[in-house]
Design a protein around this motif. Sequence first.
Motif, PDB file in Angstrom:
ATOM      1  N   SER B 254       0.843  -1.206   0.000  1.00  0.00           N
ATOM      2  CA  SER B 254       0.000   0.000   0.000  1.00  0.00           C
ATOM      3  C   SER B 254       0.872   1.247   0.000  1.00  0.00           C
ATOM      4  N   LEU B 257       2.374   1.750  -3.357  1.00  0.00           N
ATOM      5  CA  LEU B 257       1.362   2.242  -4.303  1.00  0.00           C
ATOM      6  C   LEU B 257       1.079   3.720  -4.058  1.00  0.00           C
ATOM      7  N   TYR B 258       1.004   4.046  -2.751  1.00  0.00           N
ATOM      8  CA  TYR B 258       0.719   5.434  -2.388  1.00  0.00           C
ATOM      9  C   TYR B 258       1.854   6.352  -2.884  1.00  0.00           C
ATOM     10  N   GLN B 260       3.850   5.743  -5.340  1.00  0.00           N
ATOM     11  CA  GLN B 260       3.755   5.794  -6.819  1.00  0.00           C
ATOM     12  C   GLN B 260       2.665   6.773  -7.237  1.00  0.00           C
ATOM     13  N   SER B 261       1.490   6.676  -6.559  1.00  0.00           N
ATOM     14  CA  SER B 261       0.377   7.544  -6.936  1.00  0.00           C
ATOM     15  C   SER B 261       0.724   9.004  -6.644  1.00  0.00           C
TER      16      SER B 261
END
Lengths: 126, 282
Positions: B254, B257-258, B260-261
């Motif tokens: 997570s 991903l965070y 990356q986002s």
Amino acid sequence: MSSYNFLVVDDSPTMRQLITFALKRIHNSQVTEASDGVDALKKLSGNKFSLILLDINMPLMDGLKLLSIMRGNPSYNDVPIVIITTEGADVDREKAMQLGANAYITKPIQTNELLKVVKEFLKINE
Amino acid sequence: MSSEEKDIKEADLFKKVEEFLQVFKKGEEFTHELLKENERLRFKIVRLEEDLRNNRKQGDNSQVKLLKDAIAQLEEERNYLTNKFKVVESENKDFAARYVEVEEENNNLANLYVASYQLHSTLDIHEVLTIVVEIIINLIGAEKFSLMLLDEDINELVAAASEGIDKSDLANIKIGEGIIGDVAKTGESYFEKDLEKKRDELNEPLVCIPLMIKEHVIGVLVIYSLLIQKKGFNRVDYELFSMLAGHAATAIFSSRLYAQSERKLSTIQGFIELLSGKPKPK
């Protein structure tokens, strides 16, 4: 009914939360957290604690330094201090006890053992 | 003295003798009667004594019987109470043991709750890794360990965090290579059975736990040695390993991903600003 005021000194937030979570199971308990020896000294001034749980390896001021400061100060001289540390060697235990620790618990933390020791010092029968 | 006077005296004497004899005879008869009576009474006494003995014997027997019955009843009661006491005692022991078990379980669950709560309390990858390290030290009692994460670009495990050993000393590990690489490949945990065995710490670790999201391994937690006071693993440790395998993986995934986002968002915002001609306010 008695109320208990604890000071938990550990640089690991996870460890502080684990200890706090365990201590909160004692009725009428309040827990103050400190992240190192310097932070603990700030929290100590003006507050009366029933018992202090202290880690040894911490930044800024380690637990043994804080322990010797507290034992040299008449205001904190009689507060029970329980060391909770990863240092499991006898020499470390002896050193802490000589400096005035009342009990020495090694990590990994065993909540049963921790609560037993705390309750013994505070004479709590729950 | 004349003969007449003499006869009178003799007659008197004879009369007195007669009277004495009469009295003696009566005395003899009386003595006989007394002896007879005495005999009769002695016989009666013997009879009575015998009766008394018999009666007493009968009385004793019935009393003994009564007492024996009472003793038997008391013994029965005692046995019943002893058995009941044993049952209650064993129930008590059972309850005490169960109480200790429940307490222990409660404590373990509390620790697991705190650990998982901490793991999901942040989306910063560095904080997540610090929390994983703290959990392994404080709850498992590992002295030397590393967190190897899969770098999908090179398909190798790379040390992301470590304790008791420098990250630079930990070489990348190819998937399927050695114990650690094999755990990453199979997704099966590895536990060294003989904790006392002399080993090459880095290549023969004590424990390897794959960090998995569903079937996908994103890294491996590798424990090389335990704290001096930690002599082995117990049930709670395995529960913690199992928790870490899932929750640490999710938290790491997570946070990645965070990150990356966040990067993508920043890039997109840059494009929007470029296209709209509006510079980003400082």
